[in-house]
Design a protein around this motif. Structure first.
Motif, PDB file in Angstrom:
ATOM      1  N   ARG A 203      41.589  23.444  37.004  1.00 27.24           N
ATOM      2  CA  ARG A 203      40.430  22.883  37.095  1.00 27.24           C
ATOM      3  C   ARG A 203      41.074  21.825  38.944  1.00 27.24           C
ATOM      4  NH1 ARG A 203      39.186  22.247  31.596  1.00 27.24           N
ATOM      5  NH2 ARG A 203      39.767  20.378  32.172  1.00 27.24           N
ATOM      6  N   ARG A 204      41.993  20.913  38.881  1.00 28.04           N
ATOM      7  CA  ARG A 204      42.427  20.345  39.308  1.00 28.04           C
ATOM      8  C   ARG A 204      42.954  21.093  40.575  1.00 28.04           C
ATOM      9  NH1 ARG A 204      46.299  18.529  37.086  1.00 28.04           N
ATOM     10  NH2 ARG A 204      48.937  19.556  38.504  1.00 28.04           N
ATOM     11  N   PHE A 205      43.607  22.708  41.300  1.00 28.97           N
ATOM     12  CA  PHE A 205      43.189  23.100  41.373  1.00 28.97           C
ATOM     13  C   PHE A 205      42.356  24.156  41.952  1.00 28.97           C
ATOM     14  CE2 PHE A 205      48.082  22.508  40.040  1.00 28.97           C
ATOM     15  CZ  PHE A 205      48.296  21.967  41.043  1.00 28.97           C
ATOM     16  N   GLY A 206      41.631  24.412  41.666  1.00 27.11           N
ATOM     17  CA  GLY A 206      40.199  24.837  41.654  1.00 27.11           C
ATOM     18  C   GLY A 206      39.996  26.431  41.906  1.00 27.11           C
ATOM     19  N   LEU A 207      41.602  26.701  40.509  1.00 29.34           N
ATOM     20  CA  LEU A 207      41.822  28.275  40.198  1.00 29.34           C
ATOM     21  C   LEU A 207      41.032  29.079  39.928  1.00 29.34           C
ATOM     22  CD1 LEU A 207      45.731  27.485  39.315  1.00 29.34           C
ATOM     23  CD2 LEU A 207      44.609  27.933  42.009  1.00 29.34           C
ATOM     24  N   ASP A 208      39.580  29.935  40.183  1.00 31.07           N
ATOM     25  CA  ASP A 208      38.765  30.146  40.118  1.00 31.07           C
ATOM     26  C   ASP A 208      39.243  32.182  39.762  1.00 31.07           C
ATOM     27  OD1 ASP A 208      36.545  31.942  39.207  1.00 31.07           O
ATOM     28  OD2 ASP A 208      35.427  31.292  41.520  1.00 31.07           O
ATOM     29  N   PRO A 209      39.215  32.182  38.413  1.00 25.76           N
ATOM     30  CA  PRO A 209      39.652  33.719  38.204  1.00 25.76           C
ATOM     31  C   PRO A 209      38.782  34.832  38.505  1.00 25.76           C
ATOM     32  CG  PRO A 209      40.498  32.743  36.279  1.00 25.76           C
ATOM     33  CD  PRO A 209      39.414  31.833  37.372  1.00 25.76           C
ATOM     34  N   ALA A 210      37.569  34.479  39.104  1.00 23.34           N
ATOM     35  CA  ALA A 210      36.583  35.150  39.183  1.00 23.34           C
ATOM     36  C   ALA A 210      36.984  35.759  41.424  1.00 23.34           C
ATOM     37  CB  ALA A 210      35.306  34.494  39.692  1.00 23.34           C
ATOM     38  N   ARG A 211      37.380  34.890  41.837  1.00 17.44           N
ATOM     39  CA  ARG A 211      38.061  35.083  43.111  1.00 17.44           C
ATOM     40  C   ARG A 211      39.311  35.581  43.473  1.00 17.44           C
ATOM     41  NH1 ARG A 211      38.460  35.902  47.792  1.00 17.44           N
ATOM     42  NH2 ARG A 211      39.372  34.709  49.951  1.00 17.44           N
ATOM     43  N   LEU A 212      40.478  34.968  41.932  1.00 20.04           N
ATOM     44  CA  LEU A 212      42.156  35.050  42.351  1.00 20.04           C
ATOM     45  C   LEU A 212      42.125  36.783  42.318  1.00 20.04           C
ATOM     46  CD1 LEU A 212      43.719  32.589  40.704  1.00 20.04           C
ATOM     47  CD2 LEU A 212      43.302  32.608  42.701  1.00 20.04           C
ATOM     48  N   ASP A 213      41.336  37.584  41.581  1.00 17.14           N
ATOM     49  CA  ASP A 213      41.631  39.052  41.760  1.00 17.14           C
ATOM     50  C   ASP A 213      40.543  39.807  42.922  1.00 17.14           C
ATOM     51  OD1 ASP A 213      38.654  39.154  41.236  1.00 17.14           O
ATOM     52  OD2 ASP A 213      39.307  40.436  38.540  1.00 17.14           O
ATOM     53  N   LYS A 214      40.422  39.520  43.807  1.00 19.39           N
ATOM     54  CA  LYS A 214      39.759  39.614  45.200  1.00 19.39           C
ATOM     55  C   LYS A 214      41.059  40.266  46.329  1.00 19.39           C
ATOM     56  CE  LYS A 214      35.736  38.101  43.808  1.00 19.39           C
ATOM     57  NZ  LYS A 214      34.252  39.250  43.994  1.00 19.39           N
ATOM     58  N   CYS A 215      40.185  41.333  46.826  1.00 18.46           N
ATOM     59  CA  CYS A 215      41.614  42.117  46.704  1.00 18.46           C
ATOM     60  C   CYS A 215      42.150  41.505  48.210  1.00 18.46           C
ATOM     61  CB  CYS A 215      41.012  44.010  48.322  1.00 18.46           C
ATOM     62  SG  CYS A 215      40.261  44.616  46.198  1.00 18.46           S
ATOM     63  N   ASP A 216      41.542  40.864  49.267  1.00 17.01           N
ATOM     64  CA  ASP A 216      41.900  40.164  50.052  1.00 17.01           C
ATOM     65  C   ASP A 216      43.112  39.103  49.951  1.00 17.01           C
ATOM     66  OD1 ASP A 216      40.293  38.022  49.796  1.00 17.01           O
ATOM     67  OD2 ASP A 216      39.348  38.299  51.159  1.00 17.01           O
ATOM     68  N   ILE A 217      43.201  38.589  48.202  1.00 13.58           N
ATOM     69  CA  ILE A 217      44.115  37.439  47.896  1.00 13.58           C
ATOM     70  C   ILE A 217      45.009  38.065  48.494  1.00 13.58           C
ATOM     71  CG2 ILE A 217      44.994  36.852  46.265  1.00 13.58           C
ATOM     72  CD1 ILE A 217      42.661  34.987  46.993  1.00 13.58           C
ATOM     73  N   CYS A 218      45.620  39.614  48.138  1.00 14.65           N
ATOM     74  CA  CYS A 218      47.188  39.515  47.951  1.00 14.65           C
ATOM     75  C   CYS A 218      47.227  40.851  49.389  1.00 14.65           C
ATOM     76  CB  CYS A 218      47.314  40.518  47.206  1.00 14.65           C
ATOM     77  SG  CYS A 218      47.881  39.419  45.350  1.00 14.65           S
ATOM     78  N   HIS A 219      46.122  41.851  49.766  1.00 13.82           N
ATOM     79  CA  HIS A 219      46.244  42.518  50.857  1.00 13.82           C
ATOM     80  C   HIS A 219      45.106  42.079  52.185  1.00 13.82           C
ATOM     81  CE1 HIS A 219      47.686  44.957  47.813  1.00 13.82           C
ATOM     82  NE2 HIS A 219      46.916  44.680  47.102  1.00 13.82           N
ATOM     83  N   ARG A 220      45.513  41.393  53.352  1.00  9.62           N
ATOM     84  CA  ARG A 220      45.870  41.085  53.911  1.00  9.62           C
ATOM     85  C   ARG A 220      46.011  41.895  55.754  1.00  9.62           C
ATOM     86  NH1 ARG A 220      46.999  34.509  53.112  1.00  9.62           N
ATOM     87  NH2 ARG A 220      46.343  34.898  51.305  1.00  9.62           N
TER      88      ARG A 220
END
Length: 220
Positions: A203-220
Motif C-alpha cells: 500500500r505504501r508503495f502503491g503496488l497495484d497488481p492490476a497495473r503491474l501485469d500490463k505489458c508496458d511495465i516490462c516491454h518498452r
C-alpha cells in the motif's frame, strides 16, 4: 513391364510411416516437458567464469554482503560486476599467490577488467531495473535463489514471463524490510506477521497488481 519397386518396398514404406507417426507423437508429448526442463531454463546449471568464484564461501562462509561486489544494485538498473580492485581489496592480503586467482592478478597488472559471464540474463526486449525492486523490498533470494549454497553460481530461478508475472500479480508476498534484503537465508517470519508487513508495504508503495501485469511495465 519392368517392376520399379522391390517386393520389400511396401513393408519398408509402411514401417517408415509408423516411425514418422511415433516421432510426431513423441515430439507432441515430450516437447512441453523439454520446454519446462532445467536445461531449457538454465536453472541449476553453473556458468563458467574467468575465476571460479564461490558464492557459498564468500556469502555463507565469510558473510560478505551482496552489495560489496554488486555495488550499483540499489542505484541503477544493473547490479554490476565486481571490479578487479574490489577483489584485490581482500586478495592483496590473503591467498595472494593462489593459482586460481592468477586472472585477477593479471587483470590488476594489465589494467584490463575481468570479463564475467552473465548468469541471470534477461532477453534484450525485457526492461528490468534492480534499483526499483530493491527499493520496494524485493530480496535478492527471490530472483537469484540461495546463492549461499552455490559453490559455482547457477541461475536460481527460471527467468520466464510466468515467473515475473506471478510476482507482479502478488507482489506483497515477496516483500521484505530493508534489513533483510540481502540476508541468506532470509530470517523466518510468522506467516500472518509477514503478510501484514507485506500488505502495508504494498500500500505504501502503491503496488497495484492490476497495473503491474500490463505489458508496458516490462516491454518498452
Amino acid at each position: 513391364m519392368a517392376q520399379i519397386f522391390t517386393p520389400s518396398f511396401d513393408t519398408y514404406f509402411r514401417l517408415g510411416l509408423i516411425l514418422a507417426a511415433l516421432a510426431v507423437a513423441a515430439l507432441a508429448l515430450l516437447g512441453p516437458v523439454a520446454a519446462g526442463s532445467s536445461y531449457q531454463s538454465g536453472v541449476g546449471w553453473p556458468v563458467v567464469q574467468p575465476v571460479p568464484f564461490s558464492h557459498e564461501h564468500h556469502v555463507a562462509g565469510l558473510g560478505i554482503d551482496c552489495r560489496f561486489c554488486h555495488a550499483t544494485v540499489e542505484t541503477g538498473p544493473h547490479a554490476g560486476f565486481p571490479s578487479t580492485h574490489v577483489c584485490m581489496t581482500c586478495h592483496s592480503q590473503i591467498w595472494r599467490q593462489a593459482p586460481m586467482l592468477a586472472p585477477v592478478r593479471q587483470s590488476l597488472a594489465s589494467g584490463r577488467p575481468l570479463v564475467w559471464n552473465r548468469v541471470a540474463k534477461l532477453p534484450d526486449f525485457v526492461f528490468f531495473d534492480h534499483a526499483i525492486h530493491v527499493d520496494r523490498g524485493v530480496a535478492c533470494v527471490e530472483c537469484h535463489g540461495r546463492v549461499d549454497r552455490m559453490p559455482l553460481l547457477a541461475r536460481g530461478r527460471p527467468f520466464e514471463m510466468k515467473f515475473c508475472l506471478d510476482c507482479h500479480r502478488d507482489p506483497a508476498a515477496r516483500l521484505r524490510p530493508a534489513s533483510e534484503l540481502t540476508a541468506m537465508p532470509p530470517p523466518a517470519w510468522d506467516a500472518a506477521e509477514h503478510r501484514r508487513f507485506a500488505l502495508a508495504a504494498a500500500r505504501r508503495f502503491g503496488l497495484d497488481p492490476a497495473r503491474l501485469d500490463k505489458c508496458d511495465i516490462c516491454h518498452r
